[in-house]
Motif scaffolding. Sequence first.
Motif, PDB file in Angstrom:
ATOM      1  N   ASN A 166       0.834  -1.196   0.000  1.00 35.50           N
ATOM      2  CA  ASN A 166       0.000   0.000   0.000  1.00 35.50           C
ATOM      3  C   ASN A 166       0.869   1.246   0.000  1.00 35.50           C
ATOM      4  O   ASN A 166       1.856   1.335   0.745  1.00 35.50           O
ATOM      5  CB  ASN A 166      -0.913   0.009   1.221  1.00 35.50           C
ATOM      6  N   ASN A 173       0.583   2.788   5.856  1.00 36.82           N
ATOM      7  CA  ASN A 173       0.906   2.241   4.543  1.00 36.82           C
ATOM      8  C   ASN A 173       2.270   1.563   4.578  1.00 36.82           C
ATOM      9  O   ASN A 173       3.108   1.877   5.431  1.00 36.82           O
ATOM     10  CB  ASN A 173       0.933   3.360   3.493  1.00 36.82           C
ATOM     11  N   TYR A 185      -4.580   7.136   1.479  1.00 33.80           N
ATOM     12  CA  TYR A 185      -4.454   5.813   0.880  1.00 33.80           C
ATOM     13  C   TYR A 185      -4.548   6.044  -0.625  1.00 33.80           C
ATOM     14  O   TYR A 185      -5.641   6.190  -1.157  1.00 33.80           O
ATOM     15  CB  TYR A 185      -5.555   4.868   1.361  1.00 33.80           C
TER      16      TYR A 185
END
Length: 274
Positions: A166, A173, A185
């Motif tokens: 991510n 993340n 995100y």
Amino acid sequence: MSNQLSDIEIRLQTLIEVHLMKYLPGPAYQDRIAQRMAEVLRLQRAQITTQELDQSTRSSKSQFQLVVHPSTLAQWQREPRLMEGLTKIFSLVANEIGIKFTNTPALTLVSDSLIAVDNLDVRINKTESIAETQVLREGNEEAPIRSAFLIVGGTKVFTLENAVTNLGRRLDNHLVVDDPRVSRYHAQIRYVRGRFIIFDLNSTGGTYVNGQRTTQSVLYPGDVISLSGLPIVFGQDNPPNSIMSGDTVPLSPAISERKTATFKNSKSEDDHQV
């Protein structure tokens, strides 16, 4: 129900206001909880998109943490119906937007001194994430053989070692990008059947590959990813020595002129254009 982040937030806010408002310190908490839950659900919903490509991924994470400041923890623990209600609301909205869990979702209350007193967060349980990634790698005969990496901003090298990576501004993340242009995100890179694929997570500024905005795109060595203008170069095998020392190497015209492989709304890989 629409899968747009704002719609998910509105649905969560409505349910929290109707059923749990009397247990919360004030309306500001209602908005924050809805926002944080919506962010996590949006991230989980984006992962479902890859299940059509990666059959080894059969379910979403089911363990989550609601994180508050230590001084707030005792207040929340005195009212167990609050966490029970939040868990039910979280599960209900997840089901409405198509997220299926193997196990009943669990929302656990924990504390973190880095969280502001008047703030909170919702996080995916890191322990579960690590365990499921290990199972995925062990059960996948096509686990990455060659290493892959990202060159961030022309100077920093980040190695892709997980099946799922991510990218975003939030600290939870895998690759944290401290840039105001990047969404909390922003994007996700997954290893699917021998290929690395980048997915945009409904970011504000968009995700681009070789100058083309994309929602899903296969990555090839030399591809230039842009997260709201921040350049990231995708590579495989070993990073060049000049990159490791902090210098940048220009891409060859042959690489930069290659068309980007982008997934469109199709059920068959044979329909994708390269």
